[in-house]
Design an enzyme around this catalytic site. Structure first.
Site, PDB file in Angstrom:
ATOM      1  N   ASP A 127       0.861  -1.176   0.000  1.00 22.85           N
ATOM      2  CA  ASP A 127       0.000   0.000   0.000  1.00 22.85           C
ATOM      3  C   ASP A 127       0.903   1.232   0.000  1.00 22.85           C
ATOM      4  OD1 ASP A 127      -2.294   1.633   0.143  1.00 22.85           O
ATOM      5  OD2 ASP A 127      -2.362   1.573   2.318  1.00 22.85           O
ATOM      6  N   SER A 128       0.289   2.388  -0.189  1.00 13.49           N
ATOM      7  CA  SER A 128       1.052   3.636  -0.093  1.00 13.49           C
ATOM      8  C   SER A 128       1.392   3.967   1.352  1.00 13.49           C
ATOM      9  CB  SER A 128       0.248   4.787  -0.713  1.00 13.49           C
ATOM     10  OG  SER A 128      -0.957   4.988   0.012  1.00 13.49           O
ATOM     11  N   CYS A 179      -4.513  -1.675  -1.796  1.00 16.63           N
ATOM     12  CA  CYS A 179      -4.735  -0.252  -2.051  1.00 16.63           C
ATOM     13  C   CYS A 179      -5.682  -0.145  -3.234  1.00 16.63           C
ATOM     14  CB  CYS A 179      -3.391   0.417  -2.364  1.00 16.63           C
ATOM     15  SG  CYS A 179      -3.516   2.120  -2.972  1.00 16.63           S
ATOM     16  N   GLU A 206      -3.901   7.618   9.027  1.00 17.58           N
ATOM     17  CA  GLU A 206      -2.470   7.562   9.361  1.00 17.58           C
ATOM     18  C   GLU A 206      -2.233   8.171  10.746  1.00 17.58           C
ATOM     19  OE1 GLU A 206       0.438   6.725   7.285  1.00 17.58           O
ATOM     20  OE2 GLU A 206      -0.879   5.728   5.848  1.00 17.58           O
ATOM     21  N   CYS A 212     -11.288   2.883  -0.056  1.00 15.48           N
ATOM     22  CA  CYS A 212      -9.872   3.123   0.208  1.00 15.48           C
ATOM     23  C   CYS A 212      -9.545   2.286   1.421  1.00 15.48           C
ATOM     24  CB  CYS A 212      -9.602   4.600   0.480  1.00 15.48           C
ATOM     25  SG  CYS A 212      -7.942   4.932   1.146  1.00 15.48           S
ATOM     26  N   HIS A 251      -7.519   2.634   3.683  1.00 15.58           N
ATOM     27  CA  HIS A 251      -7.314   3.419   4.911  1.00 15.58           C
ATOM     28  C   HIS A 251      -8.623   3.601   5.705  1.00 15.58           C
ATOM     29  CE1 HIS A 251      -3.380   4.654   3.278  1.00 15.58           C
ATOM     30  NE2 HIS A 251      -3.104   5.126   4.480  1.00 15.58           N
TER      31      HIS A 251
END
Length: 267
Positions: A13-14, A77, A155, A191, A193
Protein backbone atom coordinates in the site's frame (compact mmCIF):
# COMPACT_ATOMS: atom_id res chain seq x y z
CA UNK A 1 5.43 -24.75 -8.26
CA UNK A 2 6.95 -25.77 -4.91
CA UNK A 3 6.42 -23.19 -2.16
CA UNK A 4 8.68 -23.00 0.88
CA UNK A 5 6.88 -22.71 4.25
CA UNK A 6 8.86 -19.51 4.90
CA UNK A 7 7.70 -17.78 1.69
CA UNK A 8 5.69 -14.76 2.89
CA UNK A 9 2.50 -13.10 1.84
CA UNK A 10 3.36 -9.62 0.54
CA UNK A 11 0.93 -6.77 1.23
CA UNK A 12 1.52 -3.45 -0.54
CA UNK A 13 0.00 0.00 0.00
CA UNK A 14 1.05 3.64 -0.09
CA UNK A 15 0.74 3.82 3.70
CA UNK A 16 -0.96 1.96 6.57
CA UNK A 17 -4.32 1.45 4.84
CA UNK A 18 -3.44 -2.09 3.84
CA UNK A 19 -3.49 -3.06 7.51
CA UNK A 20 -7.29 -3.26 7.10
CA UNK A 21 -6.59 -6.10 4.65
CA UNK A 22 -3.74 -7.63 6.65
CA UNK A 23 -5.90 -7.92 9.80
CA UNK A 24 -8.54 -10.33 8.42
CA UNK A 25 -5.86 -12.15 6.39
CA UNK A 26 -3.85 -12.90 9.54
CA UNK A 27 -7.03 -14.11 11.23
CA UNK A 28 -7.67 -16.49 8.31
CA UNK A 29 -4.03 -17.66 8.03
CA UNK A 30 -2.50 -17.13 11.49
CA UNK A 31 0.81 -18.88 10.74
CA UNK A 32 1.50 -17.08 7.48
CA UNK A 33 4.81 -15.20 7.24
CA UNK A 34 4.03 -11.60 6.31
CA UNK A 35 5.84 -8.70 4.67
CA UNK A 36 3.90 -5.44 4.72
CA UNK A 37 5.29 -2.81 2.34
CA UNK A 38 4.33 0.86 2.42
CA UNK A 39 5.48 3.36 -0.20
CA UNK A 40 5.97 6.13 2.34
CA UNK A 41 8.16 8.07 -0.12
CA UNK A 42 5.26 8.13 -2.61
CA UNK A 43 2.41 8.61 -0.10
CA UNK A 44 -0.39 9.53 -0.71
CA UNK A 45 -1.41 7.87 -3.99
CA UNK A 46 -4.90 9.34 -4.10
CA UNK A 47 -3.71 12.78 -5.21
CA UNK A 48 -1.26 11.48 -7.84
CA UNK A 49 -1.90 11.10 -11.56
CA UNK A 50 -2.74 7.78 -13.16
CA UNK A 51 0.56 7.90 -15.09
CA UNK A 52 2.61 8.32 -11.90
CA UNK A 53 0.90 5.39 -10.17
CA UNK A 54 1.03 3.16 -13.26
CA UNK A 55 4.80 3.69 -13.45
CA UNK A 56 5.63 3.57 -9.75
CA UNK A 57 3.65 0.59 -8.46
CA UNK A 58 4.91 -2.15 -10.84
CA UNK A 59 8.52 -1.01 -10.37
CA UNK A 60 8.28 -1.11 -6.57
CA UNK A 61 6.50 -4.45 -6.51
CA UNK A 62 9.17 -5.89 -8.78
CA UNK A 63 11.86 -4.84 -6.29
CA UNK A 64 9.87 -6.21 -3.35
CA UNK A 65 9.28 -9.57 -5.02
CA UNK A 66 12.96 -9.84 -5.88
CA UNK A 67 13.99 -9.13 -2.28
CA UNK A 68 11.39 -11.10 -0.30
CA UNK A 69 10.39 -13.91 -2.72
CA UNK A 70 6.71 -13.99 -1.65
CA UNK A 71 4.29 -16.75 -2.61
CA UNK A 72 1.60 -14.17 -3.38
CA UNK A 73 1.26 -10.39 -3.51
CA UNK A 74 -1.71 -8.32 -2.42
CA UNK A 75 -2.12 -4.78 -3.72
CA UNK A 76 -3.88 -3.63 -0.56
CA UNK A 77 -4.74 -0.25 -2.05
CA UNK A 78 -7.81 0.59 -4.11
CA UNK A 79 -6.10 3.41 -6.02
CA UNK A 80 -3.11 1.27 -7.05
CA UNK A 81 -5.37 -1.69 -7.89
CA UNK A 82 -7.80 0.21 -10.10
CA UNK A 83 -4.91 1.77 -12.05
CA UNK A 84 -1.97 -0.67 -12.04
CA UNK A 85 -3.30 -4.19 -11.36
CA UNK A 86 -3.20 -5.53 -14.97
CA UNK A 87 0.37 -4.25 -15.47
CA UNK A 88 1.54 -5.77 -12.18
CA UNK A 89 -0.04 -9.13 -12.99
CA UNK A 90 1.66 -9.14 -16.39
CA UNK A 91 5.05 -8.31 -14.83
CA UNK A 92 5.12 -10.75 -11.91
CA UNK A 93 5.23 -14.55 -11.98
CA UNK A 94 3.27 -14.99 -8.73
CA UNK A 95 -0.47 -14.59 -8.03
CA UNK A 96 -1.49 -10.97 -7.45
CA UNK A 97 -4.68 -10.11 -5.56
CA UNK A 98 -6.15 -6.65 -6.06
CA UNK A 99 -8.49 -4.55 -3.95
CA UNK A 100 -11.60 -3.20 -5.66
CA UNK A 101 -14.50 -1.13 -4.29
CA UNK A 102 -17.10 -3.41 -2.66
CA UNK A 103 -20.02 -2.10 -4.74
CA UNK A 104 -21.55 -5.55 -5.31
CA UNK A 105 -22.07 -6.40 -1.60
CA UNK A 106 -23.17 -2.83 -0.92
CA UNK A 107 -25.89 -3.07 -3.58
CA UNK A 108 -27.10 -6.34 -2.06
CA UNK A 109 -27.40 -4.66 1.36
CA UNK A 110 -29.02 -1.37 0.37
CA UNK A 111 -32.75 -0.99 0.90
CA UNK A 112 -32.99 2.67 -0.11
CA UNK A 113 -31.06 1.96 -3.36
CA UNK A 114 -28.77 4.92 -2.66
CA UNK A 115 -25.12 3.94 -2.22
CA UNK A 116 -22.11 6.03 -1.41
CA UNK A 117 -18.58 5.32 -2.65
CA UNK A 118 -16.05 7.02 -0.42
CA UNK A 119 -12.50 6.74 -1.71
CA UNK A 120 -9.55 8.79 -2.85
CA UNK A 121 -9.90 11.31 -5.66
CA UNK A 122 -7.93 8.97 -7.95
CA UNK A 123 -10.14 5.95 -7.19
CA UNK A 124 -13.59 7.52 -7.47
CA UNK A 125 -12.87 8.92 -10.95
CA UNK A 126 -11.75 5.56 -12.41
CA UNK A 127 -13.78 3.93 -15.25
CA UNK A 128 -13.47 0.70 -13.24
CA UNK A 129 -15.83 2.21 -10.65
CA UNK A 130 -18.26 3.13 -13.47
CA UNK A 131 -18.26 -0.49 -14.62
CA UNK A 132 -18.86 -1.87 -11.12
CA UNK A 133 -21.70 0.60 -10.55
CA UNK A 134 -23.30 -0.29 -13.91
CA UNK A 135 -22.97 -4.04 -13.35
CA UNK A 136 -24.01 -4.35 -9.72
CA UNK A 137 -25.83 -1.11 -8.88
CA UNK A 138 -27.73 -0.31 -12.07
CA UNK A 139 -30.95 0.20 -10.10
CA UNK A 140 -29.18 2.38 -7.52
CA UNK A 141 -28.13 5.97 -7.22
CA UNK A 142 -24.35 5.66 -6.73
CA UNK A 143 -22.83 8.76 -5.17
CA UNK A 144 -19.06 9.29 -5.07
CA UNK A 145 -16.72 11.46 -3.07
CA UNK A 146 -12.94 11.58 -2.76
CA UNK A 147 -11.27 12.55 0.51
CA UNK A 148 -7.51 12.95 0.88
CA UNK A 149 -8.02 14.26 4.43
CA UNK A 150 -9.59 10.97 5.56
CA UNK A 151 -6.47 9.10 4.41
CA UNK A 152 -4.36 11.40 6.59
CA UNK A 153 -6.80 10.88 9.48
CA UNK A 154 -6.24 7.10 9.37
CA UNK A 155 -2.47 7.56 9.36
CA UNK A 156 -2.73 9.97 12.30
CA UNK A 157 -4.94 7.54 14.23
CA UNK A 158 -2.35 4.77 13.95
CA UNK A 159 0.35 7.17 15.08
CA UNK A 160 -1.71 7.76 18.23
CA UNK A 161 -2.47 11.41 17.53
CA UNK A 162 -5.55 13.37 18.62
CA UNK A 163 -8.12 13.31 15.83
CA UNK A 164 -10.29 16.15 14.53
CA UNK A 165 -13.89 14.84 14.26
CA UNK A 166 -14.60 17.42 11.54
CA UNK A 167 -12.52 15.40 9.06
CA UNK A 168 -14.83 12.37 9.16
CA UNK A 169 -17.89 14.64 9.20
CA UNK A 170 -16.71 16.55 6.11
CA UNK A 171 -15.89 13.32 4.24
CA UNK A 172 -19.39 11.94 4.85
CA UNK A 173 -20.98 15.28 3.98
CA UNK A 174 -19.36 15.00 0.55
CA UNK A 175 -21.78 12.12 -0.07
CA UNK A 176 -24.77 13.12 2.05
CA UNK A 177 -25.01 16.64 0.62
CA UNK A 178 -25.40 15.37 -2.96
CA UNK A 179 -28.92 14.96 -4.41
CA UNK A 180 -30.42 11.82 -2.86
CA UNK A 181 -27.66 11.64 -0.26
CA UNK A 182 -30.11 11.98 2.63
CA UNK A 183 -31.43 8.49 1.67
CA UNK A 184 -28.00 6.81 1.54
CA UNK A 185 -28.03 3.72 3.76
CA UNK A 186 -24.80 1.96 2.68
CA UNK A 187 -21.38 3.46 2.03
CA UNK A 188 -18.52 1.63 0.33
CA UNK A 189 -15.17 2.37 1.95
CA UNK A 190 -13.25 2.34 -1.33
CA UNK A 191 -9.87 3.12 0.21
CA UNK A 192 -8.17 0.61 2.48
CA UNK A 193 -7.31 3.42 4.91
CA UNK A 194 -10.98 4.13 5.60
CA UNK A 195 -11.96 0.98 7.56
CA UNK A 196 -9.33 2.07 10.08
CA UNK A 197 -11.53 5.12 10.84
CA UNK A 198 -14.91 3.42 10.47
CA UNK A 199 -15.68 4.21 14.12
CA UNK A 200 -15.10 7.91 13.47
CA UNK A 201 -17.25 7.82 10.32
CA UNK A 202 -20.10 6.06 12.16
CA UNK A 203 -19.96 8.67 14.92
CA UNK A 204 -20.19 11.45 12.31
CA UNK A 205 -23.19 9.95 10.47
CA UNK A 206 -26.51 11.79 11.04
CA UNK A 207 -28.45 8.53 10.53
CA UNK A 208 -27.45 4.83 10.58
CA UNK A 209 -25.23 3.91 7.63
CA UNK A 210 -23.75 0.48 6.87
CA UNK A 211 -20.08 0.68 5.94
CA UNK A 212 -18.82 -2.01 3.56
CA UNK A 213 -15.27 -2.87 2.53
CA UNK A 214 -13.42 -5.79 1.01
CA UNK A 215 -11.10 -7.00 3.79
CA UNK A 216 -12.88 -10.26 4.62
CA UNK A 217 -13.40 -11.15 0.96
CA UNK A 218 -9.73 -10.60 0.14
CA UNK A 219 -8.71 -12.77 3.10
CA UNK A 220 -10.91 -15.56 1.72
CA UNK A 221 -9.32 -15.13 -1.71
CA UNK A 222 -5.80 -15.39 -0.27
CA UNK A 223 -6.77 -18.52 1.68
CA UNK A 224 -8.20 -20.06 -1.51
CA UNK A 225 -5.13 -19.27 -3.63
CA UNK A 226 -2.75 -20.71 -1.01
CA UNK A 227 -4.84 -23.80 -0.23
CA UNK A 228 -2.65 -26.85 0.35
CA UNK A 229 0.56 -24.84 0.65
CA UNK A 230 2.87 -25.40 3.66
CA UNK A 231 3.12 -22.85 6.48
CA UNK A 232 5.46 -22.60 9.48
CA UNK A 233 4.36 -24.36 12.68
CA UNK A 234 4.16 -21.01 14.46
CA UNK A 235 3.71 -17.46 13.13
CA UNK A 236 7.10 -15.80 12.56
CA UNK A 237 7.57 -12.07 13.32
CA UNK A 238 6.27 -10.00 10.42
CA UNK A 239 8.29 -7.36 8.61
CA UNK A 240 7.16 -3.85 7.71
CA UNK A 241 9.19 -2.28 4.92
CA UNK A 242 8.99 1.40 3.98
CA UNK A 243 10.40 3.28 1.00
CA UNK A 244 11.26 6.13 3.40
CA UNK A 245 11.82 5.62 7.13
CA UNK A 246 11.27 8.81 9.14
CA UNK A 247 9.72 9.97 12.43
CA UNK A 248 6.19 9.29 11.15
CA UNK A 249 7.16 5.66 10.48
CA UNK A 250 8.71 5.25 13.93
CA UNK A 251 5.49 6.67 15.45
CA UNK A 252 3.66 3.70 13.87
CA UNK A 253 5.74 1.05 15.66
CA UNK A 254 3.15 0.29 18.35
CA UNK A 255 0.30 -0.02 15.82
CA UNK A 256 2.40 -2.19 13.50
CA UNK A 257 3.30 -4.50 16.39
CA UNK A 258 -0.43 -4.99 16.99
CA UNK A 259 -0.62 -6.52 13.50
CA UNK A 260 2.34 -8.82 14.18
CA UNK A 261 4.84 -6.59 12.35
CA UNK A 262 7.81 -6.62 14.70
CA UNK A 263 10.58 -5.50 12.33
CA UNK A 264 10.90 -2.29 10.30
CA UNK A 265 13.14 -2.17 7.25
CA UNK A 266 13.86 0.34 4.47
CA UNK A 267 13.52 -0.57 0.80
Amino acid sequence: MTVAPTAPLLFFDSGVGGLSILGPSRAALPNAPVVYAADSAGFPYGTKSEAEIAARVPALLGRLVERYRPRLAVIACNTASTIALPVVRAALDIPVVGTVPAIKPAALLSRSRVLGVLGTDATVRQPYVDRLAAEFGNDCIVLRHGSAALVQLAEAKLRGETLDPAVARDALSGLLDQPGGDRMDVAVLACTHFPLVEEELAAAAPHPIRFVHGGEGIARRIAYLTQGQPWPDAPPPGTAVFTRVNDDVHALEKALAGYGLARIEAL
